[in-house]
Design a protein around this motif. Structure first.
Motif, PDB file in Angstrom:
ATOM      1  N   PHE A  63      -8.590  17.966 -27.219  1.00  0.00           N
ATOM      2  CA  PHE A  63      -8.746  17.563 -28.616  1.00  0.00           C
ATOM      3  C   PHE A  63      -7.410  17.150 -29.208  1.00  0.00           C
ATOM      4  N   LEU A  86      -3.564  10.132 -27.503  1.00  0.00           N
ATOM      5  CA  LEU A  86      -3.158  10.140 -26.098  1.00  0.00           C
ATOM      6  C   LEU A  86      -4.397  10.260 -25.216  1.00  0.00           C
ATOM      7  N   GLU A 101     -10.292  22.277 -23.487  1.00  0.00           N
ATOM      8  CA  GLU A 101     -10.890  21.591 -24.640  1.00  0.00           C
ATOM      9  C   GLU A 101      -9.888  21.490 -25.787  1.00  0.00           C
ATOM     10  N   SER A 135      -6.278  13.753 -27.826  1.00  0.00           N
ATOM     11  CA  SER A 135      -6.974  12.567 -28.328  1.00  0.00           C
ATOM     12  C   SER A 135      -6.754  12.383 -29.823  1.00  0.00           C
ATOM     13  N   LEU A 136      -6.555  13.484 -30.539  1.00  0.00           N
ATOM     14  CA  LEU A 136      -6.266  13.354 -31.967  1.00  0.00           C
ATOM     15  C   LEU A 136      -4.958  12.598 -32.166  1.00  0.00           C
ATOM     16  N   HIS A 137      -4.024  12.796 -31.255  1.00  0.00           N
ATOM     17  CA  HIS A 137      -2.747  12.107 -31.384  1.00  0.00           C
ATOM     18  C   HIS A 137      -2.730  10.801 -30.604  1.00  0.00           C
TER      19      HIS A 137
END
Lengths: 230, 248, 78, 213
Positions: free
Chosen positions: D104, D111, D100, D107-109
């Motif tokens: 996170f 990707l 997780e 996806s925050l960056h």
């Protein structure tokens, strides 16, 4: 070599809110402690003032709102502290996502965790304090639009003090004066409702405070976080 | 257009400039304040309603005006420091904050001492006194934040953000308190109505106000110098100054 | 002059306590602020000077060590 | 004159002051695509401060940092898309599982989070995907944060002591990754107390002295 990643603002918002909610749900103390504090502070007042129902009815809105301010203040600490301690805050600030959205998502998640439960138990406490039956609606409404303002303004204070070792006491000094307008208009709305008069004016003012802080506070929070991670 | 200002963004230049400015400002304040105070205490006719207690006015009102003015000044300095990266603006904000806080205390205290004979009580939750009290809290927050950081530049930035948030809130707080006050005010206490001031009462007031303003400027310059030195303590020119001082 | 006599002036039309309290306390506050500002300024300058002399000592020490070290090397060589 | 077009990161006149000590002054350098730069110097010489200045977390007392000839503050989002910074702190939440955490971060960056499981096995965390990070060791935390390197598409890597709490094999793997990244046209800026096992002509050095006068 150049790389561009695009993530819609909504996706970022949802991502951060989900993360914060997941963490909070696995760490339930954070939800229950401020709530318990809220309930205990409210029960202290009848013990201090006396059980006379007329007195209690008169001061009930003030008690509930002051207790809500204090418990929001207490819960604010967790908003950025743990993220700052373990380095995820600087990762977020270095991500290609707008700080405005990140900050807004974190504050929203914080409000869901601490503000919403407050609103759910408030009617119960209103019963204990013999609050006028006419003003229950006003109580719920003011809490509903007032507590997000508290979360937003409080977040500015936390963002400023998160890097300081003993930031807790300082936080209350910075934040409580800013809470005063919300307190004034919210309690007055409840009092007005008790007299069976329209209180939409006060609600409108609180709502405008909400929109004002919704648009301005995230900038201040972002700038403050940059100072704190410096 | 702003090029002439550029040298003053240099800490050394602005330090020497304010060192030169300080005695002049001090001198003007040292002339104006005694003149104004003696005039106010001894020569102004007593108010027909309030008698001689009215003389507190000459202290109370300038202090209250300056306390608000200084806060706005701090916020403007903070804003320019954030937008144009003027580090010296932070120094001036840090220098002014304690002065503003002291004037707020004076305004509150003289307000109470004036209120006791007028209203019969030291403190009433009058809109103006209440806002002034909250202003004091805002000042204390800014000062506390200045002291909380080890790094003076960071402290300046943090306190700057707070003072900008505060200055946006001041009108809201003031309005809410005023509204709250009219809502809850009992009929017993009548506010001091603003009398249209006669000229003989106005002149000493203006002199007092100007005198205190120059006092703020002079003391602000002095404290600004201290702040500039503290922020540049590793610079050769500061070190030379310090050794010169030591030898004296 | 609004007052008949000096004692009248001190009496302030019966409001002496409040008037003199206000003016006295304000004077005390402002003067102590001035004094503390001046003291801070001097203390800061002293601190900087002190720090500088400490650094000078360190610098001397470092130089001395360097000299000692090089003379050691020479001894070994000779 | 170095080639302007390949310069990824340029530091000009950087001065850093902590407390009343000048850590470094008037530092000028240029980091090109394909460079691996090791910042060296004793403890307290400002290595971490330099890295934090380069990625924009700390404001320098004087001077500026350019990314492809643009101030890093001017186009924050573009710079951050091209930047991967891993600092002293791993940025791993104890309340979340290893996977997780990585998901996170990815996806925050921007990707694809679906790579998370595979990437975790790259850093030898196979089988730990669902363990809460609070049950893992410090070295494992570090590996969770370093896992991002394996799926990163950003050219600029800024790594503060990436090898702390990493075992020998892991270090080798990372070094190989760095040289591959440099060959692809990226750059790596790192601090480390160990000597890199990479050919010395590949590694450039920025030396910071601890000035004790």
């Amino acid at each position: 070599m150049m790389f561009e990643a695009n993530l819609s603002y909504r996706a970022v918002f949802v991502l951060v809110v989900k993360r914060d909610l997941t963490i909070a749900l696995r760490h339930r103390d954070d939800i229950f402690n401020p709530l318990l504090f809220f309930i205990i502070v409210v029960t202290l007042f009848p013990l201090g003032v006396g059980p006379e129902s007329t007195t209690l009815t008169r001061i009930a809105p003030g008690i509930i709102w002051v207790a809500a301010l204090l418990s929001t203040l207490l819960s604010l600490d967790r908003l950025f502290k743990s993220d700052h301690m373990d380095g995820s805050l600087e990762q977020m600030l270095l991500s290609p996502q707008p700080v405005f959205i990140l900050v807004l998502a974190k504050v929203f998640a914080h409000w869901l965790i601490t503000g919403l439960p407050l609103i759910l138990v408030a009617p119960l406490l209103a019963v204990l304090l013999h609050m006028n039956e006419l003003s229950y609606g006003a109580l719920i409404l003011t809490l509903l639009i007032g507590t997000p303002v508290l979360s937003l303004l409080g977040a500015v204070g936390v963002a400023l003090t998160v890097g300081i070792k003993k930031g807790g006491v300082l936080l209350s000094l910075l934040v409580l004066p800013l809470f005063i307008p919300v307190l004034i208009f919210a309690t007055s709305a409840i009092d007005t409702a008790a007299m069976n008069l329209p209180y939409s004016g006060q609600l409108a003012i609180i709502a405008s405070l909400l929109f004002g802080s919704l648009t301005l506070a995230p900038f201040a929070i972002g700038a403050a976080l940059k100072v704190s991670t410096n | 257009m702003w090029k002439w200002l550029h040298p003053y963004a240099n800490p050394e230049v602005s330090y020497h400039f304010s060192v030169k400015l300080t005695p002049w400002l001090t001198a003007i304040a040292a002339i104006l304040i005694p003149v104004g105070i003696v005039w106010a205490l001894a020569f102004v006719p007593a108010d027909y309603q309030q008698g001689d207690s009215f003389r507190i006015f000459y202290l109370h009102v300038p202090a209250a005006m300056l306390s608000m003015g200084i806060y706005v000044g701090i916020a403007i300095a903070a804003f320019s420091s954030l937008v144009w990266q003027l580090k010296l603006a932070d120094a001036s904000a840090a220098a002014l904050a304690p002065i503003g806080a002291i004037f707020t205390v004076i305004a509150l205290f003289t307000g109470a001492a004036w209120g006791k004979p007028m209203w019969g009580t030291w403190w009433i939750w009058d809109a103006r006194l209440t806002s002034e009290l909250i202003l004091l809290f805002l000042y204390l927050g800014v000062i506390a934040l200045h002291n909380a950081f080890d790094d003076k530049n960071l402290a300046g930035k943090a306190a700057g953000i707070l003072s900008i948030v505060g200055v946006i809130n001041i009108p809201i707080i003031h309005y809410s308190v005023e509204w709250w006050n009219t809502l809850h005010q009992g009929a017993t206490v009548s506010k001091l109505d603003k009398p249209s001031m006669s000229v003989e009462m106005l002149w000493p007031f203006l002199i007092c106000f100007l005198g205190f303003s120059f006092f703020v400027a002079a003391l602000g310059c002095k404290r600004f110098c201290t702040e500039v030195l503290a922020r540049n303590s590793m610079r050769p020119w500061v070190r030379a100054l310090a050794t010169a001082q030591e030898k004296k | 002059m609004q007052f008949e006599s000096f004692s009248d002036f001190l009496n302030m039309g019966g409001y002496a306590f409040y008037v003199w309290l206000s003016f006295g306390l304000s004077a005390i506050l402002l003067i102590s602020l001035v004094i503390s500002s001046n003291n801070n300024h001097k203390a800061l300058l002293n601190k900087i000077a002190q720090q500088q002399s400490r650094e000078n000592k360190l610098r001397k020490l470092a130089k001395q060590r360097q000299n000692d070290a090089s003379s050691d090397v020479q001894e070994v060589v000779s | 004159m170095p080639n302007q077009t390949t310069a990824l990161i340029t530091g000009s006149n950087l001065t850093c002051i902590r407390g009343d000590r000048i850590l470094f002054e008037q530092l000028n350098f240029q980091i090109n695509a394909g460079d691996i730069v090791q910042v060296e110097g004793p403890n307290g010489s400002g290595k971490t401060s330099l890295l934090r200045i380069l990625c924009g977390l700390t404001a320098p007392f004087e001077g500026e940092v350019l990314f492809k000839q643009n101030l890093i503050g001017d186009n924050r989002e573009l710079f951050h898309q091209n930047l991967l910074y891993i600092g002293h702190l791993p940025g791993v939440k104890g309340e979340m599982a290893a996977q997780e955490n990585l998901e996170f971060n990815l996806s925050l960056h921007g990707l694809d989070a679906a790579q998370a499981e595979q990437t975790l096995s790259e850093v030898n965390l196979f089988g730990f995907e669902d363990s809460l990070a609070s049950h893992l060791s410090a070295g494992q935390h570090r590996r969770i944060s370093l896992a991002r390197l394996f799926s990163s598409k950003s050219p600029v890597w800024i790594l503060d002591e990436p090898f702390t709490a990493i075992d020998k094999n892991g270090v080798k793997r990372l070094e190989k990754l760095f040289s591959e990244h440099a060959q692809r046209g990226g750059c790596v800026i790192l601090t480390t107390h160990q000597d890199l096992a990479l050919p010395s002509d590949l590694v450039k050095k920025i030396s910071l002295d601890y000035c004790i006068f």
